[in-house]
Design an enzyme around this catalytic site. Structure first.
Site, short mmCIF file in Angstrom:
data_model
loop_
_atom_site.label_atom_id
_atom_site.label_comp_id
_atom_site.label_asym_id
_atom_site.label_seq_id
_atom_site.Cartn_x
_atom_site.Cartn_y
_atom_site.Cartn_z
N LYS A 115 21.19 36.15 16.43
CA LYS A 115 20.98 35.40 15.18
C LYS A 115 22.26 34.63 14.87
CE LYS A 115 19.35 36.29 10.40
NZ LYS A 115 18.98 37.35 9.45
N SER A 171 14.50 36.58 7.28
CA SER A 171 15.28 35.43 7.71
C SER A 171 15.50 35.35 9.22
CB SER A 171 16.63 35.44 7.01
OG SER A 171 17.38 36.56 7.42
N SER A 203 14.73 41.32 6.60
CA SER A 203 14.89 40.16 7.47
C SER A 203 14.76 40.45 8.97
CB SER A 203 16.24 39.48 7.21
OG SER A 203 16.16 38.68 6.06
#
Lengths: 483, 487
Positions: free
Chosen positions: B80, B155, B179
């Site tokens: 990420k 996210s 997330s």
């Protein structure tokens, strides 16, 4: 119209950069100055994703200070974030300690006033935080540059209690001096006000004598010396009184000190209370002190300056001013005591240390305790004088040589043949001087006693300072009587 | 025969270790797959092919020299883009960090490098991890590989989509309020939010420091266990990481759940949970019961306050964490400033997206003098109550099973104008962050639209082994994890 009499009340906030090897929350070296931005890392630059880890040595230094200032210790203490924007603050917040449980609370520091009376100045909190970087403004070039070498340096804040106990500029100065002295004794700060490693920020307010209410305070910054602390408070108290007398009010604001003009200069109004949005720092874990650990730190505290001053006065029968001066620096006081123990006259050690040795050390830019003249060598010098082997005048020459060569007093005296001249030798010189100055002798005989001094001077000159004044006077008397 | 990009990390690692295929061949297979899938998925913000090839070649060289490497050697991963990677741009999908190349790597990135893992690139996210769909990315929205018109969740939507699409066998995300788990549910993957303190946060760009944890995405429980083992452990650089030995989580996968006490908290099956999701999760609970688990209902009465309290705590911490993006030292700087105040204001105005600004404002308000007690302090008290709820439940149960999300993946644009509906999609995942406990999401079925349904397992602090064991047993008894989207 009768002039109102005012009294001043002064709170003090002092910041001291701690003498740790590394910074507060990272491994960067903690040092003053240097090439800008050479002592930085992701943590003290506040790079995204970096995290602080507290420096245990800094925590211990604050704990030592809090204990030395007679504080209660918070067994459970946490860090907070103080949020504000400024280019020198790389994270947009300063890690500090807010609220009721900083490392130390409710302590005091004693100051000794000129008349010898002692006053207790209460301290409300001793806490740990981090320093900011520095902005360097280009003059007129339209930009500023940043140096983050100082960012994250451990900083201790010491705040006096309210209502303030300090009631004059002089007391403010004495408090700052006493605090610096304690910090130096604890070896937690280098106490350099001119470099900003120790910062004293008084906030004076005035009120009519007898009033129960407190006046509006102003904050003073940029006080780079103890003298400036006293003068700044005195000036500000007068300025505030003038405002009130002129029918105006004192406005809460920050003032800087202009050393050259001797005036305070308005820096920033405090119209609204600063909104720092304090909250507990989630990146750090709480500190839980062990009472055993606290007691071990307490037990390791050195004798503190005020107690030592009192002891030196009594133990060595020193004048108050000398004791105070010796104690102001721990190493100097240690040097004195080491030397005094080996010497036959402690007062003389103090005189030589505070006189010639300090003068030589200052000229060379070295601390008095770190010159080539060791404590033992100074004791030796004093002992040679006490024993009558050399005169005080010769000793001045000897200490100069000791300072240059690092030799002991005895060595210098032996090498240069500086032992006191014997009475026979002095008698010979006196006879020679009298023989060479018949006109002066005649004046003396004619009642002009002042001319005697000229002859004594000639003898001393001829003896190159090695003759004892007593010997000269006695032998001169005899010789003149026989002349 | 399955393509290399369809294999699990465990299978790939075995083939590389036995030199049946080279690490380089595996890397090339995934790089090729990225080329095929990216035009519809948009999972990556940065692909690092040169670095990946060099890392893979280095592994092959070491294997050729007879070295015995770790269980993930040569396996590619995607990270990420809020995990710092030395020398590789790290943006948090924010314009304000465009061009920021960190001089250091996150601890998890270092650990993976030490494990011989190959880095394929950095994945998309909602800006600064604030969001549930990747629609808040400052660059572009990622598509759900199961249906490109749907969101992948967020996210960590890029990390989830990359694995679901076969662009990477494994990835790392971060989970502040769901997330990792919510995108895992939307993309049909295993996703784990470890116990707070299990994985070092050093180098994870902070959103809400007291809630953030890094965790894995994978197709299977075994793969997730492998990656979790590689990234866990105490780190001197993160004071909040816990000094506690790291087990080999793969060893926990015994297949046995007999006697395991599973609690079904009523509050997580209440209004707002879609009937299809409820049915799929209850059916999965039936499977676990069939395997010998003991199931009973439980109540967690403070659950209803978790979302509100979270939306105080997380923005409050974020408002402080994001203060450093001021244009002075790195990232974007406004071109229109004549003093430092303007520099701050305009850089932040131009650099942050709407959702980030809204949360900074909320958080700033919540921490303001006079409001702190009413909001932040109160929210922290709610947190304590939530923790007590869980503690009481875990006296009776080894783990709790709930839906991961109220619905399956929603459409792109469907909730972007309805912030409350968007935030309600995290209602099942937020409590675990607030309590600091570990939680895992795995696929437990598909809805009538062919979209995956996620089941969440939650356990007491440091019970990752129990969660993995139960999830693994369920996985072995079902075949949802075998399905792959058609791209």
């Amino acid at each position: 119209m009768s002039q109102t009499e005012y009294e001043v009340k002064v709170g003090m906030e002092c910041h001291a950069e701690l003498l740790t090897q590394s910074k507060m929350f990272c491994g960067c070296r903690n040092e003053f100055g240097g090439e800008p931005n050479t002592r930085t890392c992701p943590v003290c630059l506040g790079l995204p994703g970096s995290l602080p880890v507290f420096n245990k040595a800094a925590v211990e230094q604050v704990l030592r200070t809090a204990l030395a200032l007679h504080c209660e210790i918070s067994l459970h203490t946490i860090f907070h974030r103080k949020n504000y924007f400024y280019p020198d603050l790389p994270k947009g917040y300063q890690i500090s300690q807010y609220g009721s449980t900083p490392i130390g609370v409710n302590g005091y520091l004693e100051i000794e006033k000129a008349d010898g009376s002692v006053k207790q100045i209460r301290i409300t909190r001793v806490h740990l935080e981090e320093d900011t970087g520095k902005s360097i403004h280009s003059d007129g070039a339209g930009y500023s540059v940043m140096d983050y070498n100082r960012s994250g340096v451990p900083l201790m804040e010491i705040v006096t209690a309210f209502p303030p106990d300090i009631e004059s500029g002089e007391e403010a100065r004495l408090y700052a001096e006493a605090l610096r002295s304690v910090l130096l004794y604890l070896n937690v700060s280098d106490g350099r006000m001119e470099q900003g490693s120790l910062r004293a920020e008084p906030n004076p307010s005035i009120r009519p004598v007898g009033s129960e209410m407190f006046g509006v305070k102003t904050e003073l910054k940029n006080l780079n010396s103890f003298r400036a602390v006293q003068r700044g408070v005195e000036y500000e108290a007068q300025r505030q009184a003038a405002e009130i007398e002129a029918g105006r009010v004192v406005i809460q604001a920050t003032y800087g000190w202009d050393e050259e003009k001797g005036v305070t200069v308005l820096q920033r109004l405090k119209e609204v209370e600063q909104e720092y949005r304090y909250f507990p720092e989630p990146d750090l874990i709480p500190i839980d002190f062990d009472t055993e650990y606290i007691e071990s730190v307490r037990a390791s505290l050195p004798e503190l300056p005020l107690a030592r001053t009192r002891r030196l006065r009594e133990q060595y029968e020193l004048p108050a001013a000398d004791a105070l001066q010796l104690v102001s620096d721990r190493a100097t006081a240690d040097f004195f005591e080491e030397s005094a123990k080996a010497a036959k006259d402690a007062k003389a050690v103090a005189n030589w240390l505070l006189g010639d040795l300090t003068r030589l050390a200052n000229a060379a830019g070295t601390p008095v305790s770190e010159t080539p003249v060791t404590a033992a060598a100074l004791a030796d010098l004093v002992n040679l004088i006490v024993a009558g082997t050399i005169t005080g005048k010769i000793a001045k020459q000897v200490i100069e040589e000791m300072f240059v060569s690092g030799k002991t007093a005895s060595q210098v005296v032996a090498d240069l043949g500086l032992t006191v001249s014997g009475a026979d030798e002095v008698a010979g010189i006196v006879a020679g001087v009298i023989a060479a100055n018949p006109d002066v002798v005649a004046k003396i005989k004619g009642g002009n006693e002042k001319s005697r001094g000229f002859l004594v001077g000639q003898v001393m000159k001829a003896a190159k300072g090695r003759a004892r004044p007593d010997d000269i006077n006695r032998l001169m008397e005899e010789a003149l009587a026989n002349a | 025969m399955a393509e290399l990009y369809e294999l699990t990390a465990a299978d790939l690692a075995a083939k590389i270790a036995s030199r049946e295929v080279s690490a380089r061949e595996v890397t090339e297979a995934f790089l090729a797959r990225i080329t095929v899938a990216e035009p519809s998925v948009h999972a990556f913000l940065t692909v690092t092919p040169e670095l990946a090839r060099a890392q893979a070649d280095a592994i092959d060289t070491r294997l050729a020299a007879g070295e015995s490497l770790g269980p993930l050697a040569g396996v590619p991963v995607a990270l990420k883009d809020n995990l710092c990677t030395a020398g590789i741009e790290t943006t948090c999908a924010s314009q304000i960090l465009r061009g920021f190349v960190p001089p250091y790597s996150a601890t998890v990135a270092e650990k993976l490098q030490d494990s011989g893992v190959v880095l394929l690139g950095k994945t998309n996210l909602d800006e600064f991890a604030m969001g549930s769909s990747t629609e808040n990315s400052g660059f572009f929205t990622t598509g759900n590989p199961w249906n490109p018109d749907r969101v992948p969740g967020g996210s960590s939507g890029g990390s989830a989509a990359a694995v679901a699409a076969g662009e990477a066998p494994l990835s790392l995300g971060s989970d502040t309020g769901g997330s990792i788990r919510q995108p895992a549910a939307f993309c049909g993957l295993v996703g784990i939010k470890p116990t707070y303190g299990r994985v070092s946060r050093y180098g994870l760009v902070a959103f809400a420091s007291s809630l953030d944890q890094i965790g894995p995405f994978a197709h299977t429980v075994e793969d997730a266990a492998l990656l979790l083992t590689a990234i866990s452990g105490h780190d001197e650089r993160d004071s909040t990481s816990v000094p506690r030995p790291v087990p080999d989580y793969v060893q926990a996968l015994t297949g046995h759940v007999e006697g395991l006490r599973i609690g079904i908290p009523a509050e997580y099956f209440a209004e707002g949970i879609s009937p299809e999701v409820r049915a799929a999760v209850m059916s999965a609970v039936g499977v676990l019961r069939g395997l010998g688990a003991v199931v009973d209902e439980v109540s967690l009465p403070y659950t209803d306050y978790a979302l509100a309290a979270y939306y105080i705590v997380a923005p409050a911490e974020a408002s402080s964490n994001l203060a450093r993006y001021d244009g002075v030292r790195y990232g974007m700087r406004t071109a229109r400033s004549s003093n430092h105040i303007e520099l701050f204001e305009r850089t932040r105005e131009e650099g942050f997206g709407a959702e980030v600004k809204q949360r900074i404002l909320t958080g700033t308000y919540a921490l303001s003098h006079g409001y702190y007690d009413a909001f932040y302090l109160k929210a922290q008290k709610v947190r304590t109550l939530l923790q007590r709820d869980f503690a009481a439940a875990f006296e009776r149960f080894d783990l709790l099973v709930t839906p991961t999300t109220p619905t399956t993946a929603f459409g792109i644009g469907e909730k972007s104008n309805d912030p409350l509906a968007m935030k309600l999609s995290d209602i099942c995942t937020i409590p675990a962050n607030m309590a600091g406990i570990p939680a895992l999401s795995q696929c437990c079925g598909f809805d009538t639209d062919g979209l995956p349904v996620g089941m969440q397992l939650m356990g007491p602090a440091f019970s990752e082994e129990t969660l993995l064991r139960a999830a693994h047993a369920y996985e072995a008894a079902t075949d949802w994890h075998m399905r792959r989207p058609n791209l």
